[in-house]
Design a protein around this motif. Structure first.
Motif, PDB file in Angstrom:
ATOM      1  N   ILE A 123      -5.195 -36.483  27.731  1.00 56.33           N
ATOM      2  CA  ILE A 123      -4.957 -37.130  26.439  1.00 56.33           C
ATOM      3  C   ILE A 123      -4.236 -36.160  25.522  1.00 56.33           C
ATOM      4  CG2 ILE A 123      -6.980 -38.622  26.627  1.00 56.33           C
ATOM      5  CD1 ILE A 123      -8.285 -36.644  24.534  1.00 56.33           C
ATOM      6  N   ARG A 124      -3.670 -36.707  24.460  1.00 59.58           N
ATOM      7  CA  ARG A 124      -3.010 -35.872  23.455  1.00 59.58           C
ATOM      8  C   ARG A 124      -3.733 -36.045  22.137  1.00 59.58           C
ATOM      9  NH1 ARG A 124       0.523 -36.704  19.606  1.00 59.58           N
ATOM     10  NH2 ARG A 124       0.971 -38.831  20.241  1.00 59.58           N
ATOM     11  N   LEU A 125      -4.020 -34.924  21.494  1.00 68.16           N
ATOM     12  CA  LEU A 125      -4.530 -34.880  20.116  1.00 68.16           C
ATOM     13  C   LEU A 125      -3.624 -33.920  19.374  1.00 68.16           C
ATOM     14  CD1 LEU A 125      -8.395 -34.515  20.559  1.00 68.16           C
ATOM     15  CD2 LEU A 125      -7.159 -36.526  19.785  1.00 68.16           C
ATOM     16  N   GLY A 126      -2.864 -34.427  18.419  1.00 69.14           N
ATOM     17  CA  GLY A 126      -1.890 -33.568  17.742  1.00 69.14           C
ATOM     18  C   GLY A 126      -0.861 -33.114  18.761  1.00 69.14           C
ATOM     19  N   LEU A 132      -9.001 -31.200  13.253  1.00 65.13           N
ATOM     20  CA  LEU A 132      -7.585 -31.483  12.991  1.00 65.13           C
ATOM     21  C   LEU A 132      -7.457 -32.412  11.785  1.00 65.13           C
ATOM     22  CD1 LEU A 132      -6.509 -32.156  16.690  1.00 65.13           C
ATOM     23  CD2 LEU A 132      -6.160 -30.058  15.385  1.00 65.13           C
ATOM     24  N   GLU A 133      -6.211 -32.696  11.386  1.00 60.87           N
ATOM     25  CA  GLU A 133      -5.974 -33.619  10.273  1.00 60.87           C
ATOM     26  C   GLU A 133      -6.421 -35.029  10.687  1.00 60.87           C
ATOM     27  OE1 GLU A 133      -2.386 -33.227  12.815  1.00 60.87           O
ATOM     28  OE2 GLU A 133      -3.522 -31.756  11.702  1.00 60.87           O
ATOM     29  N   PRO A 134      -6.694 -35.904   9.712  1.00 59.41           N
ATOM     30  CA  PRO A 134      -7.182 -37.264  10.023  1.00 59.41           C
ATOM     31  C   PRO A 134      -6.218 -38.043  10.922  1.00 59.41           C
ATOM     32  CG  PRO A 134      -7.441 -36.802   7.687  1.00 59.41           C
ATOM     33  CD  PRO A 134      -6.657 -35.653   8.271  1.00 59.41           C
ATOM     34  N   VAL A 184      -8.116 -41.329  20.411  1.00 58.99           N
ATOM     35  CA  VAL A 184      -7.176 -40.280  20.809  1.00 58.99           C
ATOM     36  C   VAL A 184      -5.760 -40.729  20.460  1.00 58.99           C
ATOM     37  CG1 VAL A 184      -8.685 -39.462  22.653  1.00 58.99           C
ATOM     38  CG2 VAL A 184      -6.917 -41.135  23.186  1.00 58.99           C
ATOM     39  N   ASP A 185      -4.855 -39.767  20.279  1.00 61.68           N
ATOM     40  CA  ASP A 185      -3.477 -40.082  19.904  1.00 61.68           C
ATOM     41  C   ASP A 185      -2.728 -40.795  21.023  1.00 61.68           C
ATOM     42  OD1 ASP A 185      -3.986 -38.875  17.500  1.00 61.68           O
ATOM     43  OD2 ASP A 185      -2.912 -37.026  17.958  1.00 61.68           O
TER      44      ASP A 185
END
Length: 162
Positions: A28-31, A83-85, A109-110
């Protein structure tokens, strides 16, 4: 040499040393970072949907969703990771996991990128100072195609308090 664990049990001890266990992870990607979640814990992956907010809950607990008649709490992984919202896009997903302590829980998740198979040779465990107050969610780092993937231990998350 890769063999399933069932096959490994039937081999003589000297042959077991060359066997590496492999585990599949959803990347997954977060930021800007990539993280891996053990596929055995995943119940479902759904598109972003309306979340019913619950008053007086921690910021990272976004609320609940109704999935096939089951009420599932939803947690923002961005806020848990500091991380940021969240910024919801077409790629944003809710991953529903089966956790040991909490039952089914959704994680925002992003993006869900791919499924990778990592062998024990490609995973390096991370050790932390036992005096740290907060349980760290990253237990290991996997190496896949020249990239590093931080591997989550999501059973360390508690809905009541991180």
């Amino acid at each position: 040499m890769e063999l399933s664990t069932n096959t490994a049990k039937n081999l003589p001890e000297e042959e077991k040393r060359g066997i590496t266990e492999s585990v599949q992870y959803i990347v997954i990607r977060l930021g800007n970072e990539q993280y891996g979640i053990d596929i055995r814990n995943i119940d479902n992956i759904v598109r972003m949907q309306p979340i019913t907010r619950i008053p007086k809950m921690p910021d990272y607990l976004k609320g609940v969703i109704n999935m096939r008649g089951e009420v599932i709490p939803v947690i923002s992984m961005r806020l848990v990771m500091g991380l940021e919202p969240d910024e919801y896009t077409k790629a944003t997903r809710i991953i529903v996991l089966k956790l040991e302590q909490e039952g089914n829980v959704g994680f925002i998740v992003d993006e869900v990128k791919e499924v990778v198979t990592l062998t024990s040779n490609e995973i390096e465990k991370i050790t932390y100072n036992s005096k740290e107050e907060k349980t760290n969610l990253i237990t290991a780092v996997g190496k896949h195609n020249g990239e590093l993937i931080s591997l989550f231990d999501l059973n360390a998350i508690s809905i009541e308090g991180n």
